[in-house]
Write a protein that holds these residues in place. Structure first.
Motif, PDB file in Angstrom:
ATOM      1  N   ILE A   1       0.834  -1.200   0.000  1.00  0.00           N
ATOM      2  CA  ILE A   1       0.000   0.000   0.000  1.00  0.00           C
ATOM      3  C   ILE A   1       0.866   1.246   0.000  1.00  0.00           C
ATOM      4  O   ILE A   1       0.659   2.176  -0.788  1.00  0.00           O
ATOM      5  CB  ILE A   1      -0.967  -0.020   1.199  1.00  0.00           C
ATOM      6  N   ALA A   2       1.866   1.280   0.873  1.00  0.00           N
ATOM      7  CA  ALA A   2       2.746   2.438   0.945  1.00  0.00           C
ATOM      8  C   ALA A   2       3.590   2.588  -0.314  1.00  0.00           C
ATOM      9  O   ALA A   2       3.955   3.711  -0.689  1.00  0.00           O
ATOM     10  CB  ALA A   2       3.656   2.327   2.163  1.00  0.00           C
ATOM     11  N   ARG A   3       3.899   1.465  -0.969  1.00  0.00           N
ATOM     12  CA  ARG A   3       4.796   1.499  -2.124  1.00  0.00           C
ATOM     13  C   ARG A   3       4.045   1.537  -3.445  1.00  0.00           C
ATOM     14  O   ARG A   3       4.597   1.189  -4.490  1.00  0.00           O
ATOM     15  CB  ARG A   3       5.748   0.301  -2.057  1.00  0.00           C
ATOM     16  N   HIS A   4       2.790   1.939  -3.406  1.00  0.00           N
ATOM     17  CA  HIS A   4       2.009   2.201  -4.619  1.00  0.00           C
ATOM     18  C   HIS A   4       1.926   0.985  -5.533  1.00  0.00           C
ATOM     19  O   HIS A   4       1.925   1.107  -6.759  1.00  0.00           O
ATOM     20  CB  HIS A   4       2.607   3.383  -5.402  1.00  0.00           C
ATOM     21  N   GLY A   5       1.837  -0.188  -4.935  1.00  0.00           N
ATOM     22  CA  GLY A   5       1.661  -1.393  -5.729  1.00  0.00           C
ATOM     23  C   GLY A   5       0.204  -1.793  -5.760  1.00  0.00           C
ATOM     24  O   GLY A   5      -0.601  -1.353  -4.932  1.00  0.00           O
ATOM     25  N   ILE A   6      -0.148  -2.647  -6.690  1.00  0.00           N
ATOM     26  CA  ILE A   6      -1.517  -3.140  -6.762  1.00  0.00           C
ATOM     27  C   ILE A   6      -1.582  -4.612  -6.411  1.00  0.00           C
ATOM     28  O   ILE A   6      -2.634  -5.228  -6.374  1.00  0.00           O
ATOM     29  CB  ILE A   6      -2.118  -2.882  -8.170  1.00  0.00           C
ATOM     30  N   HIS A   7      -0.422  -5.194  -6.110  1.00  0.00           N
ATOM     31  CA  HIS A   7      -0.375  -6.563  -5.602  1.00  0.00           C
ATOM     32  C   HIS A   7       0.987  -6.808  -4.962  1.00  0.00           C
ATOM     33  O   HIS A   7       1.979  -6.125  -5.247  1.00  0.00           O
ATOM     34  CB  HIS A   7      -0.617  -7.586  -6.716  1.00  0.00           C
ATOM     35  N   GLY A   8       1.018  -7.799  -4.070  1.00  0.00           N
ATOM     36  CA  GLY A   8       2.266  -8.273  -3.482  1.00  0.00           C
ATOM     37  C   GLY A   8       2.299  -9.777  -3.639  1.00  0.00           C
ATOM     38  O   GLY A   8       2.281 -10.296  -4.749  1.00  0.00           O
ATOM     39  N   LEU A   9       2.284 -10.491  -2.525  1.00  0.00           N
ATOM     40  CA  LEU A   9       2.160 -11.941  -2.559  1.00  0.00           C
ATOM     41  C   LEU A   9       0.686 -12.343  -2.649  1.00  0.00           C
ATOM     42  O   LEU A   9      -0.190 -11.612  -2.179  1.00  0.00           O
ATOM     43  CB  LEU A   9       2.787 -12.560  -1.310  1.00  0.00           C
ATOM     44  N   TYR A  10       0.436 -13.493  -3.236  1.00  0.00           N
ATOM     45  CA  TYR A  10      -0.926 -13.994  -3.406  1.00  0.00           C
ATOM     46  C   TYR A  10      -1.277 -14.916  -2.248  1.00  0.00           C
ATOM     47  O   TYR A  10      -0.509 -15.813  -1.877  1.00  0.00           O
ATOM     48  CB  TYR A  10      -1.015 -14.750  -4.725  1.00  0.00           C
ATOM     49  N   TRP A  11      -2.448 -14.675  -1.646  1.00  0.00           N
ATOM     50  CA  TRP A  11      -2.954 -15.497  -0.541  1.00  0.00           C
ATOM     51  C   TRP A  11      -4.339 -16.005  -0.917  1.00  0.00           C
ATOM     52  O   TRP A  11      -5.150 -15.266  -1.486  1.00  0.00           O
ATOM     53  CB  TRP A  11      -3.080 -14.672   0.736  1.00  0.00           C
ATOM     54  N   LEU A  12      -4.636 -17.255  -0.590  1.00  0.00           N
ATOM     55  CA  LEU A  12      -5.970 -17.805  -0.846  1.00  0.00           C
ATOM     56  C   LEU A  12      -6.459 -18.520   0.402  1.00  0.00           C
ATOM     57  O   LEU A  12      -5.787 -19.419   0.921  1.00  0.00           O
ATOM     58  CB  LEU A  12      -5.928 -18.786  -2.027  1.00  0.00           C
ATOM     59  N   PHE A  13      -7.631 -18.115   0.869  1.00  0.00           N
ATOM     60  CA  PHE A  13      -8.258 -18.752   2.022  1.00  0.00           C
ATOM     61  C   PHE A  13      -9.613 -19.303   1.600  1.00  0.00           C
ATOM     62  O   PHE A  13     -10.399 -18.613   0.930  1.00  0.00           O
ATOM     63  CB  PHE A  13      -8.440 -17.751   3.171  1.00  0.00           C
ATOM     64  N   SER A  14      -9.888 -20.534   1.994  1.00  0.00           N
ATOM     65  CA  SER A  14     -11.157 -21.185   1.708  1.00  0.00           C
ATOM     66  C   SER A  14     -11.825 -21.512   3.037  1.00  0.00           C
ATOM     67  O   SER A  14     -11.283 -22.278   3.842  1.00  0.00           O
ATOM     68  CB  SER A  14     -10.938 -22.459   0.886  1.00  0.00           C
TER      69      SER A  14
END
Length: 664
Positions: free
Chosen positions: A605-618
């Motif tokens: 968020i601070a580094r103006h990105g639109i993604h970082g690592l991908y997480w999936l919770f079911s």
């Protein structure tokens, strides 16, 4: 017909003769060894390195004595470096080491090529002072080449101390009096402020040191803009070429990376590129947008070796009357040429295998989701890659080995070439489907091998039919509502730009848009492009106080299977020091239906990105928790120490029980 063949052969002969004579017309590569410096010169470019340290102290080109910043100390112009720490230290802040070598060797010297080696070997007497690595920095100059190549070999030997490595790269600091125009991509280029504009009095530091508001810049046109190096970051898959242009002298300085096989964490990992300095970077490993998960940790007994590079430092110049844009176009053409030559045949190190020493894998990827289509369908446009053996999705946290990726065609076929020998798993992800694919079979690559894995079938996570969904499963939050920036914190490059999320301070806009109550999203009425804020962040109360947030998803069920289990799929594009709690129909339920615990150190968020690592919770949702009619999911993020604690959602889906066939 015979005359036509002879004519074509003659024309081909003339063309080859012109090329050969043109190549021969370039002078041979020369080497001059001085007491404190070493000079490589091919008549086009002259590169001066420190002896024996191996720092680039000068680059002479097109009549300019030195393209590097002459006001800097010699060791602070062009250099390899690492950020490291001793084992057991937490966090991502280590000690910078410029990797100054202690020994210089000529590896190859003839009229066609020079290859120089600058080495440093770790000794027990240096424990705690420098990282326990053997370093071999290589520099290559070829005849007729408008630039030079560099690569490095890092090695940790058995018995050497355990340690952590946070970051490694090569950096060049160009002359601030000459290079003012920066190019990262076709739609990301502009005149840049000066480094002087960031100093106290001319610039005002904002929420963190990298972000500076220009209040009294040397050039008034930049007044009121925010300068932040993270605004120019780039995914590894797109980070092929970037650099600077000296408009006055019509000279371009470019960093070209023909392959990202040696970068950490796969094609989606984001890296810093060029920024105010003027600085140009080639980053091979970093914790940016990933956090502590990508701190490289080495055990005392661990043997490891890795080659970073080669990369190409390319220089070009304009003829009279040409547009400066031609420099960027030419750099792109040169990039294509370098990619076609990868893996290079000229590096002398045995640790860099040529194409014939590598292997190939081919196959076809299909997707089977019985609630979307009947049978299997081709996984067109999917990323398929080889990385170190591990769990599905482990490639995005892998950093010690090499990765090799390609994209499937519209029928799902793929071929991955020039793979280094070793053992790998094959991984994939497919836009439009959640989760990660891994082929269970370990693939053993040997010199010259060709492996056909046949047809592979990815069955994405699915328990029942889709009742509703929010967003697009593409591992980013780009499709959601990106607010207009605060007019006080503008980077003019990103006004009316596709990458709206790169503006500074967007996290503060949430409190302005939702000053009293949090976001409420109603299935069937709301539009995620307008009504789902791109990041679940804290609400700012005052300069030092932040309030936790709870988002609501309202939805209606015409009927409920109280004996069945529903499934809530939460795919996250990034998390930073946050906790996701899920409750259903009771905002105060204790304990919540689900909690992720505090996860993520990505700072996206601070580094103006639109993604970082991908997480999936079911998450299992028992039918007894739902009611016929109106229902609500409560998504709470209770950590509220910082404005940057938050969650970027990728995609949310509620599935009915497998026996349920009707939608809401």
């Amino acid at each position: 017909m015979k005359m036509l063949i002879l004519t074509n052969c003659f024309l081909f002969f003339l063309l080859m003769l012109v090329l050969v004579l043109g190549y021969v017309s370039y002078p041979g590569v020369r080497l001059e060894i001085q007491d404190k410096h070493i000079v490589m010169d091919n008549g086009i470019v002259q590169v001066t390195l420190s002896n024996p340290g191996g720092s680039v102290t000068g680059i002479q080109y097109n009549g300019i004595d030195n393209l590097l910043e002459v006001q800097n100390m010699e060791f602070d112009r062009g250099y390899w470096d690492v950020v490291w720490s001793e084992a057991g230290k937490n966090g991502t802040k280590g000690t910078l080491d410029r990797l100054e070598a202690t020994n210089f060797t000529v590896i190859v010297q003839n009229e066609e090529q020079l290859e120089l080696s600058f080495t440093r070997t770790w000794l027990p007497s240096l424990e705690g002072k420098i990282p326990p690595l053997s370093i071999d920095k290589r520099f290559i100059m070829l005849r007729g080449s408008s630039g030079f190549y560099t690569y490095a070999i890092y090695e940790h030997l058995k018995g050497w101390p355990a340690f952590n490595l946070d970051n490694t790269r090569i950096a060049f600091k160009l002359r601030k009096d000459k290079f003012h125009y920066m190019v990262v991509a076709d739609n990301r280029q502009r005149f840049m402020p000066l480094p002087d504009d960031r100093v106290e009095g001319r610039g005002q530091v904002l929420a963190y040191p990298e972000a500076v508001l220009l209040v009294d810049p040397v050039e008034p046109e930049f007044k009121g803009e925010v300068d932040d190096k993270y605004q120019y970051s780039c995914e590894s898959r797109n980070n092929r070429v970037h650099g600077w242009i000296c408009m006055d002298l019509s000279v371009g300085f470019w960093q070209i990376t023909p392959s990202y096989e040696f970068r950490s964490a796969g094609p989606l990992k984001q890296y810093i590129t060029s920024h105010v300095g003027p600085t140009i970077l080639s980053v091979f490993h970093s914790t940016h947008y990933t956090g502590a998960d990508l701190v490289m940790k080495f055990r005392a007994a661990e043997e490891w070796k890795k080659v970073y590079g080669p990369i190409f430092i390319y220089l070009n110049a304009l003829s009279n009357g040409e547009s400066p844009a031609t420099l960027w176009e030419d750099a792109n053409q040169q990039t294509v040429y370098e990619i076609e030559r990868w893996p290079y045949a000229f590096p002398a190190s045995q640790d860099f295998p040529s194409s014939y020493q590598r292997g190939k894998v081919k196959g076809r990827l299909l997707v089977q989701d019985r609630y979307v289509t009947d049978g299997c369908v081709p996984a067109g446009g999917a990323y398929v890659g080889l990385a170190a053996t591990g769990d599905a999705g482990s490639w995005q946290r892998e950093y010690k080995g090499y990765q090799f990726w390609t994209i499937t065609d519209d029928k799902g076929y793929f071929t991955i070439t020039d793979i280094r020998a070793g053992q790998y798993n094959l991984y994939s992800w497919v836009n439009g489907f959640i989760g990660d694919y891994r082929c269970d079979n370990v693939i053993n690559i040997t010199s010259g091998c060709e492996v056909d894995v046949g047809e592979l079938v990815y069955e994405p996570p699915r328990d029942g039919p889709t009742l509703w969904e929010i967003g697009i499963p593409d591992r980013t939050a780009a499709e959601f509502c990106i607010p207009d920036p605060n007019p006080k914190y503008i980077n003019r490059l990103y006004v009316k730009h596709p990458d709206r999320y790169r503006q500074y301070g967007l996290w503060e806009r949430y409190a302005e848009l939702y000053p009293n109550e949090d976001l409420v999203y109603t299935i069937g009425t709301s539009d995620y492009k307008k009504d789902w804020f791109f990041a679940q962040v804290n609400r700012k109360i005052d300069n030092n106080t932040y309030q936790e947030t709870t988002w609501r998803i309202n939805f209606k069920l015409d009927g409920v299977n109280t004996n069945g289990t529903y499934k809530l799929r939460l795919a996250l594009a990034s998390v930073h020091s946050a906790e996701l709690q899920v409750r259903v129909n009771d905002s105060e339920a204790n304990p919540p239906l689900f909690t992720s615990g505090v996860i993520g150190k990505e700072n996206t968020i601070a580094r103006h990105g639109i993604h970082g690592l991908y997480w999936l919770f079911s998450i299992d949702v028992q039918g007894t928790l739902l009611v016929q009619g109106n229902n609500t999911f409560f998504l709470k993020q209770p950590r509220n120490i910082s404005p940057f604690q938050g969650i970027l959602y990728d995609y949310i889906r509620l599935e009915g029980p497998s026996s349920l066939t009707s939608n809401i």
